[in-house]
Design a protein around this motif. Structure first.
Motif, PDB file in Angstrom:
ATOM      1  N   LYS A  68     -11.682  13.602  -6.756  1.00 12.49           N
ATOM      2  CA  LYS A  68     -12.884  13.320  -5.975  1.00 12.49           C
ATOM      3  C   LYS A  68     -12.570  12.630  -4.642  1.00 12.49           C
ATOM      4  N   LEU A  69     -11.279  12.411  -4.382  1.00 20.42           N
ATOM      5  CA  LEU A  69     -10.868  11.671  -3.193  1.00 20.42           C
ATOM      6  C   LEU A  69     -11.270  12.421  -1.918  1.00 20.42           C
ATOM      7  N   GLU A  70     -11.880  11.684  -0.991  1.00 18.92           N
ATOM      8  CA  GLU A  70     -12.294  12.262   0.289  1.00 18.92           C
ATOM      9  C   GLU A  70     -11.452  11.734   1.450  1.00 18.92           C
ATOM     10  N   ASN A  71     -10.993  10.495   1.343  1.00 18.44           N
ATOM     11  CA  ASN A  71     -10.215   9.889   2.425  1.00 18.44           C
ATOM     12  C   ASN A  71      -8.983   9.223   1.839  1.00 18.44           C
ATOM     13  N   LEU A  72      -7.791   9.704   2.220  1.00 16.59           N
ATOM     14  CA  LEU A  72      -6.527   9.118   1.782  1.00 16.59           C
ATOM     15  C   LEU A  72      -5.814   8.602   3.025  1.00 16.59           C
ATOM     16  N   PHE A  73      -5.819   7.272   3.198  1.00 17.23           N
ATOM     17  CA  PHE A  73      -5.328   6.635   4.417  1.00 17.23           C
ATOM     18  C   PHE A  73      -4.133   5.761   4.057  1.00 17.23           C
ATOM     19  N   LEU A  74      -2.906   6.303   4.265  1.00 16.81           N
ATOM     20  CA  LEU A  74      -1.681   5.611   3.868  1.00 16.81           C
ATOM     21  C   LEU A  74      -0.706   5.498   5.035  1.00 16.81           C
ATOM     22  N   ALA A  75      -1.206   5.407   6.267  1.00 14.77           N
ATOM     23  CA  ALA A  75      -0.336   5.269   7.435  1.00 14.77           C
ATOM     24  C   ALA A  75       0.427   3.949   7.384  1.00 14.77           C
ATOM     25  N   SER A  76       1.695   3.980   7.813  1.00 19.09           N
ATOM     26  CA  SER A  76       2.529   2.767   7.928  1.00 19.09           C
ATOM     27  C   SER A  76       2.596   1.984   6.629  1.00 19.09           C
ATOM     28  N   THR A  77       3.002   2.669   5.576  1.00 23.72           N
ATOM     29  CA  THR A  77       3.141   2.013   4.272  1.00 23.72           C
ATOM     30  C   THR A  77       4.555   2.178   3.707  1.00 23.72           C
ATOM     31  N   ASN A  78       5.505   2.588   4.550  1.00 26.32           N
ATOM     32  CA  ASN A  78       6.905   2.756   4.138  1.00 26.32           C
ATOM     33  C   ASN A  78       7.088   3.818   3.059  1.00 26.32           C
ATOM     34  N   LEU A  79       6.263   4.852   3.087  1.00 24.63           N
ATOM     35  CA  LEU A  79       6.446   5.969   2.166  1.00 24.63           C
ATOM     36  C   LEU A  79       7.733   6.711   2.499  1.00 24.63           C
ATOM     37  N   ASN A  80       8.448   7.129   1.465  1.00 22.53           N
ATOM     38  CA  ASN A  80       9.618   7.971   1.668  1.00 22.53           C
ATOM     39  C   ASN A  80       9.560   9.130   0.684  1.00 22.53           C
ATOM     40  N   GLY A  81      10.643   9.893   0.574  1.00 25.23           N
ATOM     41  CA  GLY A  81      10.630  11.042  -0.317  1.00 25.23           C
ATOM     42  C   GLY A  81       9.761  12.162   0.232  1.00 25.23           C
ATOM     43  N   GLU A  82       9.484  13.133  -0.620  1.00 25.52           N
ATOM     44  CA  GLU A  82       8.718  14.302  -0.196  1.00 25.52           C
ATOM     45  C   GLU A  82       7.250  14.175  -0.591  1.00 25.52           C
ATOM     46  N   ILE A  83       6.412  14.952   0.064  1.00 23.33           N
ATOM     47  CA  ILE A  83       4.994  15.011  -0.303  1.00 23.33           C
ATOM     48  C   ILE A  83       4.880  15.815  -1.596  1.00 23.33           C
ATOM     49  N   PRO A  84       4.325  15.244  -2.680  1.00 24.18           N
ATOM     50  CA  PRO A  84       4.282  15.973  -3.957  1.00 24.18           C
ATOM     51  C   PRO A  84       3.359  17.188  -3.881  1.00 24.18           C
ATOM     52  N   ASP A  85       3.693  18.215  -4.659  1.00 24.80           N
ATOM     53  CA  ASP A  85       2.875  19.438  -4.676  1.00 24.80           C
ATOM     54  C   ASP A  85       1.462  19.170  -5.174  1.00 24.80           C
ATOM     55  N   SER A  86       1.300  18.105  -5.967  1.00 24.38           N
ATOM     56  CA  SER A  86      -0.031  17.824  -6.513  1.00 24.38           C
ATOM     57  C   SER A  86      -1.035  17.468  -5.434  1.00 24.38           C
ATOM     58  N   ILE A  87      -0.576  17.249  -4.205  1.00 23.66           N
ATOM     59  CA  ILE A  87      -1.499  16.942  -3.105  1.00 23.66           C
ATOM     60  C   ILE A  87      -2.543  18.043  -2.956  1.00 23.66           C
ATOM     61  N   GLY A  88      -2.165  19.255  -3.360  1.00 23.06           N
ATOM     62  CA  GLY A  88      -3.077  20.384  -3.220  1.00 23.06           C
ATOM     63  C   GLY A  88      -4.272  20.347  -4.141  1.00 23.06           C
ATOM     64  N   LYS A  89      -4.281  19.419  -5.110  1.00 21.37           N
ATOM     65  CA  LYS A  89      -5.408  19.317  -6.029  1.00 21.37           C
ATOM     66  C   LYS A  89      -6.552  18.439  -5.496  1.00 21.37           C
TER      67      LYS A  89
END
Length: 993
Positions: free
Chosen positions: A221-242
């Motif tokens: 149900k997520l409409e806004n995912l705001f994670l700028a400048s949070t030291n994320l690394n690794g790859e974007i998971p495929d589940s993002i498409g859900k």
């Protein structure tokens, strides 16, 4: 029957009366709670809660910030005190109103810690909004009974530590906003259990490096995912498409690697994707074209390769940002058919071929930047077809042909940079008069004159047209450009006399007219250009004498008048200048050369003037007849004896100083024209001349035999000490190439195997820190001098950030590193920690593994990210401004526990902000009386311009904003300090939550 009806009516009447009494009683209790909390826990300096008073028929439903239920208006359901300027601890008493559902205290000055004990009475709330306050410590736990909580917004505070595990059990939560805090744990996986979430906003926190949780797709149900400048690394998971409901995805400013996953093309509701400033590679997935709702796509500042697929170019995007990647190939023609396109930024790539001819024809194009590629052909003629275009940036390509005539009708255009191409022909007459503030046409093949219509460009600040074939006389209308700070007309074919009215351009800082055919005399009134730092009139046909008024320019550092037809003597007034560059060679000058210019370093700048002379500078002919041979011989012998004796003295003193004499060879580099050598300095580095000592070494005041005084820094250790070598290289590489009146001059350096020595111009009044906090305060007892120091230091830093290529970040801006000359003019010094932004791109983590700077001046985000940006300097400069106003050190026990000058000044001043202030409001942030409580009592009150002090205070508050995005650039700081109309900034521009 009648009796029964009467009894029933009587019972009903009693019931209604009882309920009504109960409701009135409930409101009375609510009013009592509100008044009690206000009086006991809140500081309301603006009187926004003045109507919260106890009366006989009190009704809190009519009070400011209170909302009651819509049905009977008999119970309090919402308290909203956002932006009221209220301070105090968390008012837990509000939650004793059992009908309360929403509590919003955003954008105030509530402080202290927020414990579970404080929030536990609020378990019946639906929304708790505390954004934009100054809460500290760890996030509060929500252990039980918070089943009704839908909105939790704790953003823009100073919370630290981890996100508590209890947050993963708030199953009803729809909005979780913790952005812009100091949270340092990892982004926890348990947040993916909150299946009702529509907004998850954790941006701008120094989390531990970790990947995006692989089960992020559970938040369907997520409409806004705001994670700028949070030291994320690794790859974007495929589940993002859900995340099928998502309309905003912002993962920018992280360290994400890998390719853009194909599954991202399943986000059927997405409107905005922000992936800029990561480490993504590979090609753009063509399946992105399936995102029919997408309006904004930004994948700039990555390592993406390949072409721009035609299907993606055909999308109905409003903005497409692909700059700073490695894209190649041509831009598909279909891009121009997009009716929504308003922003196209594809600079710093390797695109080739021609741009689509119809760009701008079918859309409201506003921002257009295709610079630094390999484009060729003509510029599209329809760029401003809808008259909405604001910026045109095409430099460093191979565009040819003429400038489109249609651009001259573009009244919306305000920023033009089309340098370094192969454009030719005359510039359209109307184009000169557009309301641009930057016009850069350099290094093309343009021809013809500057049109008098240039008078229409009243807001122009930079006119850069060097390296073309422009010709004719300069129109007098150029003198109407009163905002201009830089004019570069060099390497053209201009002719005629210099317009005398050019000296009316009082803001002019740089004037370059080299390599033209100008004739006539240099205007004698040139000395009125008080802000001029660079003047280059070389290689023209100028005649007459050098105006003595040039010596009155206080910040002039570069003067080149070479290769002209100038006559007369070199004015003695020029000896007052502190020049980094000086050249009067190849003229017809005559007479005695002032002694300050009679050394080998200045010799090339004097050659080509056969009639110049000097009595004691041999390369130049003597000004008088030589003495008789006998006297000449005696003089030579005397000189030899003096040299011999001096050498013996130097030998023994140098031996004592260095214990072991430096082993030659050692390297000496001169950065200015100096009249001394390292041998003149070594014997004078004695204990008697020591004026300062710090962690990196000692500083000596050295008075040379010529009478010149220099400051010499001797760094501890040599090549065997990495930190010494790093500081030495930083000083040399930085100060060796910068030239500005507000940057201290590095005269020379000397490096041997066991020592490092740096020689600077000597600053008589020491550091600003010494003057403010030591025994030298007599030099800055009036406000005008302090303001001049603030403005000068700001100009020096602005030069480092904006005029140096690559830009330089000082990293240790503080009052002790701002030195003051004999006239109290400031100069930024000590560049041992300085970094160029360009060099940082490729540096390893080891190079940035420690916090650089001084306690009390370090920007909050720098302390936890170790990322070097110019905004960290801006923060430190804001602290210096507060020092100038208050006279206090950045850390002082009088501020109270856990407070520095920033918190102290903020609390002392912003508490009196008006309730509402528009962006253009000229109201003050505090009264003159309030200012008197914080300004330095040592200052002469009669000199205090409280309006100006308030302006500087507001600039300081902007500079020390907790969020780098809210801080102005140093160039903007200079403008604000100079702006007579600037009163109060618009606070809290950060509105993501």
């Amino acid at each position: 029957m009648t009796s029964i009806c009467f009894k029933n009516s009587l019972l009903l009447l009693c019931f209604v009366s009882l309920c009504s009494s109960s409701l009135v009683f409930s409101l009375d209790v609510d009013a009592e709670i509100l008044i009690r909390v206000k009086n006991a826990m809140l500081d309301d300096p603006n009187g926004n809660l003045s109507d919260w008073v106890e009366t006989t028929d009190q009704n809190p439903c009519k009070w400011t910030g209170i909302t009651c239920d819509s049905q009977n208006n008999q119970s309090v359901v919402s308290i909203d005190l956002s932006g009221f300027g209220i301070s105090g601890g968390f008012p837990t008493g509000f939650c004793r109103i059992w009908t309360l559902q929403n509590l919003s205290l955003a954008d105030n000055f509530f402080n202290g810690t927020l414990t579970y004990r404080a929030v536990s009475p609020c378990s019946h709330l639906h929304a708790l909004i505390l954004a934009g306050n100054v809460f500290v410590g760890e996030l509060p736990d929500f252990l039980q009974d918070f089943d009704n909580l839908l909105v939790l917004d704790l953003s823009r505070n100073n919370f630290t530590g981890d996100i508590p595990a209890s947050y993963g059990r708030l199953q009803s939560l729809k909005v979780l906003c913790l952005a812009a805090n100091l949270l340092s744990g990892s982004i926890p996986w348990f947040l993916t259990n909150l299946s009702e979430l529509t907004r998850l906003e954790l941006a701008y926190n120094p989390f531990k490096p970790s990947p995006l949780p692989k089960d992020i797709g559970n938040l369907s149900k997520l409409e806004n995912l705001f994670l700028a400048s949070t030291n994320l690394n690794g790859e974007i998971p495929d589940s993002i498409g859900k995340l099928w409901s998502l309309y905003n995805l912002d993962l920018s400013n992280n360290f994400i690697t890998g390719k853009i996953p194909v599954s991202i093309s399943q986000l059927k509701s997405i409107e905005q994707i922000e992936l800029f400033n990561n480490q993504l590679y590979g090609e753009l997935p063509e399946s992105l074209s399936n995102l029919t709702s997408l309006l904004k796509f930004d994948a700039s500042q990555n390592n993406l390769t390949g072409n721009l697929p035609e299907k993606i170019a055909a999308m109905q995007l409003q903005s497409l940002n692909l700059n700073d990647n490695h894209f190649t190939g041509e831009i598909p023609e279909v891009l121009a058919l997009n009716p929504n396109l308003s922003e196209l930024k594809i600079f710093n790539n390797s695109f080739t071929g021609k741009l689509p001819a119809n760009l701008g024809r079918y859309s409201d194009l506003e921002n257009f930047d295709v610079s630094t590629n390999n484009f060729s052909g003509e510029l599209p003629q329809y760029l401003c077809h809808r008259n909405k275009l604001q910026t045109v940036i095409t430099f460093r390509n191979r565009f040819s042909g003429s400038l489109p005539e249609t651009l001259s009708e573009c009244s919306s255009l305000n920023y033009v940079r089309i340098a370094d191409n192969e454009l030719s022909g005359p510039v359209p007459i109307k184009f000169w008069g557009l309301h641009t503030f930057l016009l850069e046409l350099s290094n093309n093949k343009f021809e013809g004159p500057i049109s008098p219509s240039i008078s229409g460009a009243r807001g122009l600040t930079r006119l850069l047209i060097s390296g073309n074939n422009f010709s004719g006389k300069l129109p007098a209308e150029m003198c109407e450009l009163h905002e201009v700070i830089e004019i570069n007309l060099g390497r053209n074919q201009f002719e005629g006399e210099l317009p005398s009215c050019i000296t009316e351009l009082k803001k002019l800082q740089k004037l370059d007219m080299q390599e033209n055919m100008f004739s006539g005399e240099i205007p004698s009134s040139v000395g009125s250009l008080r802000d001029l730092t660079e003047l280059n009139l070389s290689r023209n046909r100028l005649c007459g004498k050098i105006p003595p008024g040039l010596g009155n320019l206080p910040v002039l550092t570069c003067l080149d008048l070479s290769d002209n037809l100038l006559i007369g003597e070199i004015p003695m007034e020029l000896t007052k200048l502190k020049l980094n560059e000086f050249n009067v060679s190849d003229n017809r000058l005559y007479g005695k050369v002032p002694s300050i210019f009679t050394n080998a370093l200045y010799l090339p700048s004097l050659l080509g003037n056969p009639d110049l002379c000097s009595p004691d500078f041999k390369p130049l002919p003597p000004c008088s007849k030589p003495e008789p041979a006998t006297l000449y011989t005696v003089a030579i012998l005397a000189i030899c004896v003096l040299i011999f004796v001096g050498s013996l003295i130097w030998f023994f003193k140098a031996k004592t100083l260095f214990v072991r004499k430096p082993k030659p060879p050692y390297k000496v580099t001169a950065f200015q024209r100096v009249g001394f050598t390292e041998e003149d300095i070594f014997p004078l580095l004695t204990k008697q001349n020591l004026i300062g000592s710090g962690g990196s070494g000692q500083v000596y005041k050295v008075t040379l035999k010529t009478g010149q005084i220099v400051a010499v820094k001797r760094l501890r250790g040599g090549t065997q000490k990495p930190e010494t070598e790093s500081a030495f290289r930083s000083e040399v590489e930085t100060l060796g190439r910068v030239r500005h009146g507000n940057i201290v001059k590095l005269l020379m350096c000397c490096s041997g195997e066991e020592f490092r020595i740096l020689a600077y111009e000597y600053m008589v009044n020491g550091s600003l820190g010494d003057v403010l906090h030591g025994e030298k305060g007599g030099g800055l007892l009036n406000w005008p001098r302090r303001f001049a120091v603030a403005l000068g230091a700001a100009q020096g830093l602005a030069y480092l950030h904006h005029d140096c290529v690559p830009p330089i970040v000082h990293r240790d801006v503080k009052s002790n590193n701002i030195l003051l000359d004999e006239q109290m003019r400031p100069k930024v010094a000590d560049f041992g920690l300085a970094k160029t932004l360009q060099s940082e791109v490729g540096e390893s983590d080891v190079a940035m593994s420690r916090i650089a700077g001084s306690y009390g001046y370090i920007a909050p985000e720098y302390a936890y990210t170790l990322k070097v940006t110019e905004k960290s300097d801006v923060y430190s400069f804001g602290v210096v401004l507060m020092e100038l106003i208050t006279g206090k050190r950045p850390i002082d026990s009088c501020f109270g526990e856990n407070k520095d000058i920033v918190k102290w000044v903020t609390e002392a001043t912003l508490s009196s902000l008006p309730e509402q202030a528009s962006e253009n409001d000229s109201g003050t942030c505090c009264t003159g009386d309030h200012l008197k409580e914080i300004i330095d009592p040592k200052m002469d009150q009669s000199t205090c311009n409280f309006e100006e002090i308030e302006k500087v205070l507001n600039v300081a508050l902007l500079c020390t904003s907790a969020f780098p995005i809210n801080r102005p650039s140093m160039r903007r700081v200079v403008e604000l300090l100079k702006d007579q109309k600037f009163a109060r900034p618009k606070y809290d521009a950060y509105e993501n939550c």
